[in-house]
Design an enzyme around this catalytic site. Structure first.
Site, mmCIF file in Angstrom:
data_model
loop_
_atom_site.group_PDB
_atom_site.id
_atom_site.type_symbol
_atom_site.label_atom_id
_atom_site.label_comp_id
_atom_site.label_asym_id
_atom_site.label_seq_id
_atom_site.Cartn_x
_atom_site.Cartn_y
_atom_site.Cartn_z
ATOM 1 N N ASP A 105 -3.691 -11.205 11.510
ATOM 2 C CA ASP A 105 -3.422 -11.317 13.344
ATOM 3 C C ASP A 105 -5.080 -10.737 13.578
ATOM 4 O OD1 ASP A 105 -2.481 -9.316 14.790
ATOM 5 O OD2 ASP A 105 -2.151 -7.070 13.651
ATOM 6 N N SER A 106 -5.003 -10.520 15.068
ATOM 7 C CA SER A 106 -6.423 -10.565 15.812
ATOM 8 C C SER A 106 -6.796 -9.373 15.442
ATOM 9 C CB SER A 106 -5.104 -10.555 17.078
ATOM 10 O OG SER A 106 -4.661 -9.757 17.811
ATOM 11 N N GLY A 107 -6.586 -7.847 15.777
ATOM 12 C CA GLY A 107 -6.358 -6.698 15.851
ATOM 13 C C GLY A 107 -6.613 -5.760 17.209
ATOM 14 N N GLY A 108 -4.991 -6.358 17.639
ATOM 15 C CA GLY A 108 -4.658 -5.379 18.991
ATOM 16 C C GLY A 108 -4.149 -4.183 18.509
ATOM 17 N N PHE A 109 -3.088 -4.090 16.580
ATOM 18 C CA PHE A 109 -2.816 -3.143 16.579
ATOM 19 C C PHE A 109 -4.456 -2.464 16.113
ATOM 20 C CE2 PHE A 109 -1.366 -0.092 13.347
ATOM 21 C CZ PHE A 109 0.112 0.570 14.753
ATOM 22 N N ASP A 159 -3.440 -9.063 21.386
ATOM 23 C CA ASP A 159 -2.621 -8.479 22.808
ATOM 24 C C ASP A 159 -3.312 -7.251 22.921
ATOM 25 O OD1 ASP A 159 -1.818 -7.427 19.947
ATOM 26 O OD2 ASP A 159 0.342 -7.595 21.319
ATOM 27 N N GLN A 206 5.095 -7.357 24.288
ATOM 28 C CA GLN A 206 5.134 -5.894 24.832
ATOM 29 C C GLN A 206 6.174 -5.802 25.231
ATOM 30 O OE1 GLN A 206 3.003 -3.996 23.279
ATOM 31 N NE2 GLN A 206 1.989 -5.555 21.861
ATOM 32 N N GLY A 233 4.758 -3.535 19.790
ATOM 33 C CA GLY A 233 4.298 -2.495 20.172
ATOM 34 C C GLY A 233 5.887 -1.579 19.624
ATOM 35 N N ASP A 283 5.803 -8.275 8.156
ATOM 36 C CA ASP A 283 4.218 -7.793 6.983
ATOM 37 C C ASP A 283 4.176 -6.042 7.243
ATOM 38 O OD1 ASP A 283 2.707 -7.665 10.052
ATOM 39 O OD2 ASP A 283 1.944 -6.625 8.794
ATOM 40 N N CYS A 321 14.928 -3.648 -13.515
ATOM 41 C CA CYS A 321 14.091 -4.333 -12.351
ATOM 42 C C CYS A 321 13.468 -5.305 -13.233
ATOM 43 C CB CYS A 321 13.119 -3.617 -11.625
ATOM 44 S SG CYS A 321 11.866 -4.226 -10.611
ATOM 45 N N CYS A 323 10.537 -6.576 -12.332
ATOM 46 C CA CYS A 323 9.041 -7.119 -11.771
ATOM 47 C C CYS A 323 7.851 -7.096 -12.876
ATOM 48 C CB CYS A 323 8.959 -5.904 -10.941
ATOM 49 S SG CYS A 323 7.855 -4.564 -11.376
ATOM 50 N N CYS A 326 7.488 -2.989 -13.538
ATOM 51 C CA CYS A 326 8.219 -2.745 -14.668
ATOM 52 C C CYS A 326 8.040 -3.264 -16.675
ATOM 53 C CB CYS A 326 9.680 -2.975 -14.379
ATOM 54 S SG CYS A 326 10.132 -1.499 -12.691
ATOM 55 N N HIS A 353 5.383 -2.883 -8.029
ATOM 56 C CA HIS A 353 6.799 -2.522 -7.890
ATOM 57 C C HIS A 353 7.233 -2.788 -6.821
ATOM 58 C CE1 HIS A 353 10.771 -1.204 -8.819
ATOM 59 N NE2 HIS A 353 10.875 -0.653 -7.577
#
Ligand SMILES: [Zn+2]
Length: 401
Positions: A105-109, A159, A206, A233, A283, A321, A323, A326, A353
């Site tokens: 990710d680019s850092g916009g968030f 963005d 956006q 967004g 993600d 489960c 995993c 568990c 888990h």
């Protein structure tokens, strides 16, 4: 259907998306992303390693769990330790302990989440350095270069995610800026050889909950031709219905032959409902973060293991489960005691888990879409994970198994 050993992306392409089922722009789809580092069957969930580190689970357990692609954050890795250090340590994949495809990710968030401290200008974001605190100007060019140097298979454009989706003027300005920035980064990408550079570049739609702005943003980005399109967004404070409206307002304008990626959304209900609206890739920090706070995701809903009723519960996190967490057999009561004592192991077990739960949910989604049984799975998940206002968003019953 293409054979599982279909060739990776063609020469000159960093990645290729193959649509296997689901022709409608908005509706559940099956796809396959081909990369030089392997194939990703979609819908798929990417575990988040923001600073290049999974928070709890071990990277070598990701592939057996069914994970095929991971996410890291270019802004954080740029801040520490720096792309040059990552390169000298063997590159991003070595840093992550993961040899499959990676998206950064680019850092916009980050700029969005620091909105009190960050300021968006035409040049870029003025925001605090995440390690040293001084002001830095994080520009589209810097975000692009950092990702080019880090070397993920998929880079995201920087963005402008507006802080208040209801402020139409601000959202319109953010869309216009997102488009100008996207063009600058696409031009840099082409100058670097496009897909022949080994990196695919994805754009971010956006527009808040404004249908015309979402449409204008998506259509302008599609015209610029990116390798994939993200819905941004969303999950910025709106409710479940608002989130899903933002998704559908975006996917309906996106081409069916590119993957669609919904950023930062990850409850089981959100995943299933976004798949129903044509999303392929996800993600979210939700599975690992909720694990650190003592929450287990189960087929019956969430379990808050700090609750006193688990004090003497001898069962594993989720009976049945498969995993690794568990399989240790560590009882719920022991996990509760360890969480109370601020031990690390219970957090790691729950994070593992929960990640397994979501990865397995994506497998079930793919199988359900392939078998034309998606509606039944959608109803099952809706019953276990009601959205606010849909009924009791309560915990799974203590007697579940
Ligand atoms: Zn488990």
């Amino acid at each position: 259907m293409t054979a599982p050993d279909a060739p990776a992306a063609a020469p000159g392409e960093a990645a290729r998306f193959e649509l296997l089922a689901g022709e409608a722009p908005v509706g559940p789809r099956l796809g396959r992303i081909h990369t030089a580092r392997g194939v990703v069957d979609t819908p798929a969930f990417m575990p988040v390693a923001t600073r290049g580190m999974l928070r709890g689970p071990w990277p070598d357990r990701m592939r057996p769990m069914g994970v095929r692609m991971m996410l890291a954050n270019a802004f954080h890795l740029w801040a520490r330790p720096g792309p040059d250090v990552v390169r000298d340590l063997g590159g991003l994949h070595a840093f992550l302990g993961w040899d499959g495809p990676v998206l950064t990710d680019s850092g916009g968030f980050q700029a969005f989440s620091l909105r009190e401290a960050a300021r968006a200008a035409e040049e870029g974001f003025l925001l605090p350095h995440p390690v040293r605190g001084h002001r830095v100007t994080w520009t589209p060019e810097l975000a692009f270069r950092a990702q080019a140097e880090l070397g993920p298979e998929f880079a995201m454009v920087l963005d402008d995610c507006p802080p208040d989706p209801d402020d139409r003027d601000r959202v319109a300005a953010a869309v216009a800026r997102t488009l100008r920035w996207a063009r600058r980064q696409r031009d840099l990408h082409e100058a670097r050889g496009g897909g022949a550079s080994g990196q695919a570049l994805c754009a971010i739609v956006q527009g808040g909950l404004h249908a015309d702005l979402r449409a204008a943003c998506a259509e302008a980005l599609v015209e610029m031709e990116f390798d994939g399109y993200a819905v941004g967004g969303v999950s910025v404070g709106e409710d479940f219905a608002g989130r899903m409206a933002g998704v559908a307002l975006s996917t309906r304008h996106l081409p069916t032959d590119r993957f669609r990626y919904l950023m930062g959304v990850g409850t089981p209900r959100d995943l299933v409902e976004a798949v129903a609206r044509g999303v392929d890739l996800f993600d979210c920090v939700y599975p690992t973060r909720s694990g650190r706070f003592g929450t287990a995701l189960t087929r019956g809903g969430t379990l808050h293991l700090l609750n006193a009723r688990f004090t003497r519960d001898p069962r594993p996190i989720e009976p049945g489960c498969s995993c690794d967490a568990c399989a240790t057999g560590v009882p719920r009561g022991a996990i509760r005691a360890g969480l109370k004592a601020k031990e690390l192991l219970p957090m790691g077990l729950l994070a593992h888990h929960n990640l397994h739960f979501l990865t397995d949910l994506m497998r079930r989604i793919r199988e359900a879409v392939a078998a034309d049984a998606f509606a039944a799975l959608r109803a099952e998940v809706a019953a276990a994970w009601p959205a606010a206002g849909e009924g009791s968003p309560g915990e799974a019953d203590a007697g579940d198994s």
